[in-house]
Design a protein around this motif. Structure first.
Motif: not given
Length: 183
Positions: A172-182
């Motif tokens: 979930l952390i990885n997914q959230t970081v990925k969304e914030l980076c995009q």
């Protein structure tokens, strides 16, 4: 000669753990000691209650949790001073293992699936509360806004994970970081 009752044994275990912390020069206050011992003590007390109730399945699950916590403490050289973080880490590891067992169990083995599901349900009772996606996003924006600005996912994860380890699911952390980076 009378055998000591399980409740008395638990009391003595707690006293031994508390005295070991004091002897090791631990500068912990009484409330800190109590909080550290409370979670492990709850596991032990519930295991004894399951023994008295002749609930073998629950006792086995709790016994494996206590053993997992002790193994982590021994491996880290803190056998006499088991921290709450170690207890949480052991429970999360066992939770992950139980989830894998449920997910990989053959569908033509309903009795085995029921056993794995029961184990998972008992472990979930003791698992620490994990952060939601919204909480993770808020924390990242609040504390790690400078690192998020780089849009370097590897650097962000390296910085964020020590703060969130054991508090939130890594996927979930990885997914959230990925969304914030995009964004």
């Amino acid at each position: 000669m009378r055998k000591p009752s399980p409740a008395l044994s638990v009391f003595h275990i707690q006293q031994e753990e508390e005295s070991a912390i004091i002897e090791n020069g631990g500068a912990l206050t009484a409330p800190e000691r109590k909080k550290r011992l409370m979670q492990m003590q709850k596991l032990r007390t519930d295991m004894i209650a399951a023994m008295k109730a002749h609930d073998k399945e629950r006792k086995d699950v709790l016994s494996s949790l206590v053993a997992a916590v002790k193994n982590i403490a021994i491996n880290e050289g803190t056998r006499d001073d088991i921290s709450e973080e170690q207890v949480d880490r052991a429970i999360l590891k066992e939770l992950h293992t139980a989830e894998e067992q449920v997910n990989t169990c053959p569908k033509d083995r309903p009795e085995l699936l029921a056993e794995y599901q029961y184990r998972l349900d008992v472990i979930r009772e003791y698992a620490p509360k994990m952060m939601s996606k919204e909480e993770i996003t808020a924390l990242l924006k609040e504390k790690f806004s400078d690192v998020l600005a780089t849009k370097n996912m590897g650097q962000i994860m390296k910085t964020v994970m020590p703060e969130l380890k054991g508090k939130a699911d890594g996927k979930l952390i990885n997914q959230t970081v990925k969304e914030l980076c995009q964004k």
